[in-house]
Design a protein around this motif. Sequence first.
Motif, PDB file in Angstrom:
ATOM      1  N   LEU A 122      -6.869-160.745  45.605  1.00 51.15           N
ATOM      2  CA  LEU A 122      -6.764-161.364  46.919  1.00 51.15           C
ATOM      3  C   LEU A 122      -7.908-162.326  47.189  1.00 51.15           C
ATOM      4  CD1 LEU A 122      -5.674-158.277  49.092  1.00 51.15           C
ATOM      5  CD2 LEU A 122      -4.234-160.004  47.992  1.00 51.15           C
ATOM      6  N   LEU A 123      -9.104-161.938  46.775  1.00 48.81           N
ATOM      7  CA  LEU A 123     -10.280-162.783  46.989  1.00 48.81           C
ATOM      8  C   LEU A 123     -11.288-162.446  45.896  1.00 48.81           C
ATOM      9  CD1 LEU A 123     -11.737-164.859  48.809  1.00 48.81           C
ATOM     10  CD2 LEU A 123     -12.621-162.940  50.141  1.00 48.81           C
ATOM     11  N   SER A 124     -11.590-163.394  45.039  1.00 47.66           N
ATOM     12  CA  SER A 124     -12.440-163.112  43.890  1.00 47.66           C
ATOM     13  C   SER A 124     -13.917-163.218  44.255  1.00 47.66           C
ATOM     14  CB  SER A 124     -12.133-164.078  42.739  1.00 47.66           C
ATOM     15  OG  SER A 124     -12.629-165.374  43.028  1.00 47.66           O
ATOM     16  N   SER A 125     -14.724-162.470  43.537  1.00 49.89           N
ATOM     17  CA  SER A 125     -16.168-162.550  43.733  1.00 49.89           C
ATOM     18  C   SER A 125     -16.702-163.920  43.359  1.00 49.89           C
ATOM     19  CB  SER A 125     -16.869-161.466  42.909  1.00 49.89           C
ATOM     20  OG  SER A 125     -16.604-160.188  43.422  1.00 49.89           O
ATOM     21  N   GLU A 126     -16.085-164.531  42.372  1.00 46.70           N
ATOM     22  CA  GLU A 126     -16.517-165.869  41.960  1.00 46.70           C
ATOM     23  C   GLU A 126     -16.332-166.869  43.091  1.00 46.70           C
ATOM     24  OE1 GLU A 126     -15.614-169.140  38.413  1.00 46.70           O
ATOM     25  OE2 GLU A 126     -14.581-167.199  38.442  1.00 46.70           O
ATOM     26  N   THR A 127     -15.222-166.757  43.823  1.00 48.27           N
ATOM     27  CA  THR A 127     -14.974-167.654  44.958  1.00 48.27           C
ATOM     28  C   THR A 127     -15.933-167.343  46.104  1.00 48.27           C
ATOM     29  OG1 THR A 127     -12.648-167.857  44.390  1.00 48.27           O
ATOM     30  CG2 THR A 127     -13.271-168.401  46.661  1.00 48.27           C
ATOM     31  N   GLY A 128     -16.088-166.064  46.411  1.00 45.27           N
ATOM     32  CA  GLY A 128     -16.997-165.671  47.485  1.00 45.27           C
ATOM     33  C   GLY A 128     -16.613-166.289  48.809  1.00 45.27           C
ATOM     34  N   GLY A 130     -18.258-169.288  51.842  1.00 49.70           N
ATOM     35  CA  GLY A 130     -19.295-170.234  52.236  1.00 49.70           C
ATOM     36  C   GLY A 130     -20.063-170.808  51.061  1.00 49.70           C
ATOM     37  N   GLY A 131     -19.398-170.885  49.908  1.00 49.85           N
ATOM     38  CA  GLY A 131     -20.062-171.418  48.734  1.00 49.85           C
ATOM     39  C   GLY A 131     -20.976-170.433  48.034  1.00 49.85           C
ATOM     40  N   VAL A 132     -21.026-169.202  48.512  1.00 52.75           N
ATOM     41  CA  VAL A 132     -21.886-168.173  47.913  1.00 52.75           C
ATOM     42  C   VAL A 132     -21.009-167.083  47.311  1.00 52.75           C
ATOM     43  CG1 VAL A 132     -23.744-166.523  48.304  1.00 52.75           C
ATOM     44  CG2 VAL A 132     -23.664-168.640  49.644  1.00 52.75           C
ATOM     45  N   PRO A 133     -21.046-166.890  45.998  1.00 52.55           N
ATOM     46  CA  PRO A 133     -20.232-165.840  45.375  1.00 52.55           C
ATOM     47  C   PRO A 133     -20.633-164.455  45.875  1.00 52.55           C
ATOM     48  CG  PRO A 133     -21.125-167.353  43.725  1.00 52.55           C
ATOM     49  CD  PRO A 133     -21.829-167.647  45.009  1.00 52.55           C
ATOM     50  N   PHE A 134     -19.720-163.490  45.728  1.00 52.77           N
ATOM     51  CA  PHE A 134     -20.044-162.101  46.020  1.00 52.77           C
ATOM     52  C   PHE A 134     -20.798-161.516  44.821  1.00 52.77           C
ATOM     53  CE2 PHE A 134     -15.821-162.371  48.385  1.00 52.77           C
ATOM     54  CZ  PHE A 134     -16.431-162.689  49.590  1.00 52.77           C
ATOM     55  N   SER A 135     -21.865-160.777  45.094  1.00 54.13           N
ATOM     56  CA  SER A 135     -22.664-160.182  44.025  1.00 54.13           C
ATOM     57  C   SER A 135     -22.495-158.678  43.930  1.00 54.13           C
ATOM     58  CB  SER A 135     -24.157-160.499  44.235  1.00 54.13           C
ATOM     59  OG  SER A 135     -24.395-161.874  44.119  1.00 54.13           O
ATOM     60  N   PHE A 136     -22.321-158.016  45.080  1.00 59.70           N
ATOM     61  CA  PHE A 136     -22.343-156.553  45.099  1.00 59.70           C
ATOM     62  C   PHE A 136     -21.402-156.087  46.202  1.00 59.70           C
ATOM     63  CE2 PHE A 136     -25.517-152.727  45.542  1.00 59.70           C
ATOM     64  CZ  PHE A 136     -24.471-151.846  45.389  1.00 59.70           C
ATOM     65  N   LEU A 137     -20.086-156.184  45.951  1.00 59.05           N
ATOM     66  CA  LEU A 137     -19.105-155.727  46.929  1.00 59.05           C
ATOM     67  C   LEU A 137     -19.147-154.206  47.011  1.00 59.05           C
ATOM     68  CD1 LEU A 137     -16.132-158.131  46.134  1.00 59.05           C
ATOM     69  CD2 LEU A 137     -17.762-158.258  48.017  1.00 59.05           C
ATOM     70  N   ASN A 138     -19.019-153.678  48.228  1.00 59.86           N
ATOM     71  CA  ASN A 138     -19.349-152.273  48.386  1.00 59.86           C
ATOM     72  C   ASN A 138     -18.278-151.473  49.124  1.00 59.86           C
ATOM     73  OD1 ASN A 138     -20.734-149.794  48.826  1.00 59.86           O
ATOM     74  ND2 ASN A 138     -22.689-150.859  48.672  1.00 59.86           N
ATOM     75  N   SER A 139     -18.145-151.655  50.432  1.00 64.45           N
ATOM     76  CA  SER A 139     -17.289-150.778  51.232  1.00 64.45           C
ATOM     77  C   SER A 139     -16.292-151.607  52.031  1.00 64.45           C
ATOM     78  CB  SER A 139     -18.156-149.949  52.182  1.00 64.45           C
ATOM     79  OG  SER A 139     -17.372-149.079  52.960  1.00 64.45           O
ATOM     80  N   LEU A 140     -15.141-150.988  52.374  1.00 64.84           N
ATOM     81  CA  LEU A 140     -14.168-151.712  53.191  1.00 64.84           C
ATOM     82  C   LEU A 140     -13.513-150.789  54.212  1.00 64.84           C
ATOM     83  CD1 LEU A 140     -10.978-150.998  52.367  1.00 64.84           C
ATOM     84  CD2 LEU A 140     -11.437-152.511  50.470  1.00 64.84           C
ATOM     85  N   ASP A 141     -12.967-151.424  55.251  1.00 66.23           N
ATOM     86  CA  ASP A 141     -12.104-150.751  56.216  1.00 66.23           C
ATOM     87  C   ASP A 141     -11.045-151.758  56.630  1.00 66.23           C
ATOM     88  OD1 ASP A 141     -11.023-148.794  57.779  1.00 66.23           O
ATOM     89  OD2 ASP A 141     -12.755-148.532  59.094  1.00 66.23           O
ATOM     90  N   ILE A 142      -9.931-151.254  57.161  1.00 61.98           N
ATOM     91  CA  ILE A 142      -8.802-152.119  57.503  1.00 61.98           C
ATOM     92  C   ILE A 142      -8.356-151.796  58.920  1.00 61.98           C
ATOM     93  CG2 ILE A 142      -6.488-152.880  56.855  1.00 61.98           C
ATOM     94  CD1 ILE A 142      -7.033-151.830  54.041  1.00 61.98           C
ATOM     95  N   SER A 143      -8.163-152.832  59.721  1.00 61.39           N
ATOM     96  CA  SER A 143      -7.716-152.632  61.099  1.00 61.39           C
ATOM     97  C   SER A 143      -6.218-152.340  61.132  1.00 61.39           C
ATOM     98  CB  SER A 143      -8.023-153.880  61.937  1.00 61.39           C
ATOM     99  OG  SER A 143      -7.139-154.940  61.590  1.00 61.39           O
ATOM    100  N   GLN A 144      -5.735-151.893  62.280  1.00 61.19           N
ATOM    101  CA  GLN A 144      -4.314-151.605  62.433  1.00 61.19           C
ATOM    102  C   GLN A 144      -3.467-152.863  62.267  1.00 61.19           C
ATOM    103  OE1 GLN A 144      -3.730-149.517  66.137  1.00 61.19           O
ATOM    104  NE2 GLN A 144      -5.267-147.961  65.649  1.00 61.19           N
TER     105      GLN A 144
END
Length: 388
Positions: free
Chosen positions: A154-160, A162-176
């Motif tokens: 759905l969304l790659s770390s490489e894309t990240g 604001g021009g900044v890749p994701f380095s250490f994805l950690n936790s998530l939650d999802i709204s209703q």
Amino acid sequence: MSQLRVSSLWILSVLFGLLVVYISVIPSPIQPKSYIYPKPLPVLEGALQRNNLLQKANKLFEGQLLGPESITDDGNGTLYTGAQDGRILAFNKTHLWTITRTGQDVPGCGSFEMEPVCGRPKGLKFNKDGELLVLDAYFGLLKVNISTGQIEMLLSSETGIGGVPFSFLNSLDISQSGLVYFTDSTTRWGRRHYRYEVMEINALGRLIEYNPETKIARQLLGNLHLANGIALTQDESFILIAEMSVCRLTRLYLKGPKAGQTDILADNLPGYPDNIKINSRGNFYVGLGAVRYEGVSKIGPFLDLVGPYPGIKNFIAKVTPLFLFDVFVPRHAIVLEFTPDGKVSTSLHDPTGQVTSAVGEAFEYQGYLYLAHFKSTFIGQIDIKDIQ
């Protein structure tokens, strides 16, 4: 003094001097900040008082998995977790099985060296359409078909963002409504170097919101200290974020007159908050990755002691292999239960690490509390009736 003894002392002095020079000139792997933790230290009394409730845990599937990081359920009696070797696993009270892998299935999966290749699934949860979303520390936000094991990015770390890749994805939650909230713990370090991130005490973490309908992600918060676990309240009026390295819980309001504003829900915790899960009472279970409190050791909490001194932290990082950092971590597992207004209502302990040395997450489901930790070799299970 004999000539031989003088010569030996001279050689040892020269070698020691060379070692000092070598240590002083080699670059430090970290760029630490000075940080002074709140005082006085928390005292384990009242709601924080020691008990042995976590020692009531049964060890499910011991030795069959390593590092169950987080737990979720599908609403039909099956639970899911991610393991250190990249597997996404399903389980019930008696059986454990593999759904898929987020990375490659190659020799060495589960090791420090192969983690970026094999993947490290961390936060996971089912969305409103019954689809399992998984946050892999290295790869990005994924959607997993639990029937076929097929994975959609759905969304790659490489894309990240604001021009900044994701380095250490950690936790998530999802709204209703389906909005996905997740943390990127730091823009500097990958997950396997989390110990360096803890030592640096920088503020490079981010809270991200992703809209799966528009496929647009936006940053809601920056400047977070090792942004770790997150959880929405039952009415979704705010989201709670664990700033692990500074031992506090930060609140971002999503609705009402304070929407968009932040404050600190709880500070100066008796440990370093990891994952957050809402329970059946609308309270938050917060697992502590490690502990800090009055009397934790003869010299006091390690990070409190070295926090103000970047030079000492640089020296330690130069001479200490990553795996040896754990010698500074006391064996004491704590889960805190917070009310939505930031009060500790209960705490669960294993004060000697007899059953589990640390708990990163406590997840309530169908009358049981399930315990996870990124270094554990089992999933803990406690009957809720045994801890009330």
